[in-house]
Design a protein around this motif. Sequence first.
Motif, mmCIF file in Angstrom:
data_model
loop_
_atom_site.group_PDB
_atom_site.id
_atom_site.type_symbol
_atom_site.label_atom_id
_atom_site.label_comp_id
_atom_site.label_asym_id
_atom_site.label_seq_id
_atom_site.Cartn_x
_atom_site.Cartn_y
_atom_site.Cartn_z
ATOM 1 N N ASP A 72 0.818 -1.217 0.000
ATOM 2 C CA ASP A 72 0.000 0.000 0.000
ATOM 3 C C ASP A 72 0.851 1.267 0.000
ATOM 4 O O ASP A 72 0.313 2.365 -0.172
ATOM 5 C CB ASP A 72 -0.929 0.018 1.224
ATOM 6 C CG ASP A 72 -1.995 -1.062 1.149
ATOM 7 O OD1 ASP A 72 -2.269 -1.542 0.031
ATOM 8 O OD2 ASP A 72 -2.547 -1.427 2.206
ATOM 9 N N HIS A 73 2.140 1.128 0.210
ATOM 10 C CA HIS A 73 3.044 2.281 0.223
ATOM 11 C C HIS A 73 3.665 2.416 -1.175
ATOM 12 O O HIS A 73 4.546 1.634 -1.552
ATOM 13 C CB HIS A 73 4.145 2.094 1.271
ATOM 14 C CG HIS A 73 3.639 1.997 2.674
ATOM 15 N ND1 HIS A 73 3.619 3.074 3.539
ATOM 16 C CD2 HIS A 73 3.126 0.940 3.366
ATOM 17 C CE1 HIS A 73 3.136 2.690 4.706
ATOM 18 N NE2 HIS A 73 2.826 1.398 4.628
ATOM 19 N N ASP A 74 3.215 3.388 -1.922
ATOM 20 C CA ASP A 74 3.690 3.525 -3.305
ATOM 21 C C ASP A 74 5.198 3.717 -3.383
ATOM 22 O O ASP A 74 5.859 3.168 -4.278
ATOM 23 C CB ASP A 74 2.988 4.705 -3.987
ATOM 24 C CG ASP A 74 1.534 4.404 -4.301
ATOM 25 O OD1 ASP A 74 1.152 3.220 -4.257
ATOM 26 O OD2 ASP A 74 0.779 5.356 -4.587
ATOM 27 N N ASP A 75 5.754 4.502 -2.464
ATOM 28 C CA ASP A 75 7.195 4.744 -2.528
ATOM 29 C C ASP A 75 7.987 3.474 -2.226
ATOM 30 O O ASP A 75 9.025 3.209 -2.852
ATOM 31 C CB ASP A 75 7.601 5.875 -1.584
ATOM 32 C CG ASP A 75 6.975 5.737 -0.202
ATOM 33 O OD1 ASP A 75 6.185 4.790 0.007
ATOM 34 O OD2 ASP A 75 7.265 6.583 0.672
ATOM 35 N N VAL A 76 7.497 2.668 -1.297
ATOM 36 C CA VAL A 76 8.179 1.407 -0.994
ATOM 37 C C VAL A 76 8.069 0.446 -2.176
ATOM 38 O O VAL A 76 9.036 -0.242 -2.534
ATOM 39 C CB VAL A 76 7.590 0.781 0.282
ATOM 40 C CG1 VAL A 76 8.209 -0.593 0.545
ATOM 41 C CG2 VAL A 76 7.817 1.704 1.476
ATOM 42 N N VAL A 77 6.905 0.396 -2.793
ATOM 43 C CA VAL A 77 6.729 -0.451 -3.975
ATOM 44 C C VAL A 77 7.694 -0.025 -5.080
ATOM 45 O O VAL A 77 8.324 -0.867 -5.737
ATOM 46 C CB VAL A 77 5.268 -0.385 -4.466
ATOM 47 C CG1 VAL A 77 5.125 -1.058 -5.827
ATOM 48 C CG2 VAL A 77 4.336 -1.046 -3.457
ATOM 49 N N ALA A 78 7.829 1.274 -5.276
ATOM 50 C CA ALA A 78 8.732 1.763 -6.321
ATOM 51 C C ALA A 78 10.182 1.394 -6.013
ATOM 52 O O ALA A 78 10.938 0.969 -6.902
ATOM 53 C CB ALA A 78 8.584 3.277 -6.468
ATOM 54 N N TRP A 79 10.592 1.554 -4.755
ATOM 55 C CA TRP A 79 11.958 1.195 -4.364
ATOM 56 C C TRP A 79 12.217 -0.298 -4.578
ATOM 57 O O TRP A 79 13.238 -0.693 -5.167
ATOM 58 C CB TRP A 79 12.184 1.549 -2.891
ATOM 59 C CG TRP A 79 12.723 2.919 -2.639
ATOM 60 C CD1 TRP A 79 12.030 4.001 -2.160
ATOM 61 C CD2 TRP A 79 14.066 3.366 -2.817
ATOM 62 N NE1 TRP A 79 12.853 5.088 -2.045
ATOM 63 C CE2 TRP A 79 14.117 4.725 -2.436
ATOM 64 C CE3 TRP A 79 15.224 2.758 -3.262
ATOM 65 C CZ2 TRP A 79 15.280 5.481 -2.489
ATOM 66 C CZ3 TRP A 79 16.395 3.510 -3.317
ATOM 67 C CH2 TRP A 79 16.415 4.851 -2.937
ATOM 68 N N LEU A 80 11.320 -1.131 -4.075
ATOM 69 C CA LEU A 80 11.531 -2.576 -4.170
ATOM 70 C C LEU A 80 11.471 -3.063 -5.615
ATOM 71 O O LEU A 80 12.209 -3.974 -6.005
ATOM 72 C CB LEU A 80 10.486 -3.306 -3.325
ATOM 73 C CG LEU A 80 10.651 -3.164 -1.808
ATOM 74 C CD1 LEU A 80 9.483 -3.814 -1.080
ATOM 75 C CD2 LEU A 80 11.970 -3.773 -1.344
ATOM 76 N N HIS A 81 10.613 -2.454 -6.409
ATOM 77 C CA HIS A 81 10.531 -2.864 -7.811
ATOM 78 C C HIS A 81 11.819 -2.509 -8.553
ATOM 79 O O HIS A 81 12.341 -3.316 -9.340
ATOM 80 C CB HIS A 81 9.328 -2.186 -8.477
ATOM 81 C CG HIS A 81 9.075 -2.659 -9.871
ATOM 82 N ND1 HIS A 81 9.342 -1.890 -10.984
ATOM 83 C CD2 HIS A 81 8.584 -3.841 -10.340
ATOM 84 C CE1 HIS A 81 9.016 -2.566 -12.070
ATOM 85 N NE2 HIS A 81 8.560 -3.744 -11.723
ATOM 86 N N ALA A 82 12.334 -1.316 -8.304
ATOM 87 C CA ALA A 82 13.604 -0.937 -8.931
ATOM 88 C C ALA A 82 14.735 -1.851 -8.468
ATOM 89 O O ALA A 82 15.612 -2.239 -9.260
ATOM 90 C CB ALA A 82 13.926 0.520 -8.605
ATOM 91 N N ALA B 79 14.507 3.173 6.946
ATOM 92 C CA ALA B 79 15.095 4.224 7.777
ATOM 93 C C ALA B 79 14.148 4.574 8.926
ATOM 94 O O ALA B 79 12.924 4.473 8.790
ATOM 95 C CB ALA B 79 15.379 5.458 6.931
ATOM 96 N N PRO B 80 14.676 4.999 10.078
ATOM 97 C CA PRO B 80 13.800 5.358 11.209
ATOM 98 C C PRO B 80 12.798 6.452 10.868
ATOM 99 O O PRO B 80 11.693 6.472 11.416
ATOM 100 C CB PRO B 80 14.797 5.824 12.279
ATOM 101 C CG PRO B 80 16.095 5.201 11.902
ATOM 102 C CD PRO B 80 16.099 5.102 10.410
ATOM 103 N N GLY B 81 13.150 7.342 9.984
ATOM 104 C CA GLY B 81 12.220 8.389 9.573
ATOM 105 C C GLY B 81 11.715 8.189 8.165
ATOM 106 O O GLY B 81 11.260 9.142 7.529
ATOM 107 N N GLY B 82 11.770 6.949 7.679
ATOM 108 C CA GLY B 82 11.383 6.653 6.314
ATOM 109 C C GLY B 82 9.898 6.410 6.147
ATOM 110 O O GLY B 82 9.091 6.687 7.047
#
Length: 216
Positions: free
Chosen positions: A123-133, A168-171
């Motif tokens: 559900d986290h678009d930014d995490v999906v983008a990171w993991l996909h890359a 990251a702790p603030g990620g």
Amino acid sequence: MTESINPPDDGELEPIRIPDPQLEGIEASVRRLMEQSAQQAQQLDHLSSAPEPPGSPFAAFGMPGLGRPLSAPPPEPRPILELDGEELEDELDALSDWVDDFFLPVYGAEVTTAAPWCLEWQDHDDVVAWLHALWLAYQQHRDPEAGLSGLFVWHRDFLTHAVAAIRAPGGPLSACMTSPDRPAHRLLAGPPPSVRTEAASKRAADEPAEPDEPTS
């Protein structure tokens, strides 16, 4: 000056006889042509049954593709956030399999406040983008064409930075699970649009709608 051949009185022409040396030369030429044709046929048969060319001699030096004919390039991958519909679902399923079956068992450090995680990371678009890359880079660098150092490059240049950004702790997952005993999931609100974008949207909303053209 050539001599003319006069026909005999009875009107019949005598057959022309080719001297023996010329006749032998013609026969020799015909034999050579037949031998050359047979040799060419043997060469064609040999080429059609020849085995595939061996691997590149440069493979041991980390250059396996050197010396081989260029193959057709694979289709260019698209960022997962540019996909939609069934194509997006299929790509997300494949990514989830890689994350659950490979990434987390190997590189999933303990969940703490310093390294949060989310069981609903899809559900986290930014995490999906990171993991996909990261997954695309893994596929590229594990290919034999990347050479023996391909996976080292993936660890150094991709894995380290992606994990540091995701956990990251603030990620993006800092408001989610910070302890294995307390699963949590919350999407953090991002910053609002810029003032310029807000002003343009307001002007567009305030403009009167154009009247419909009369129909005849």
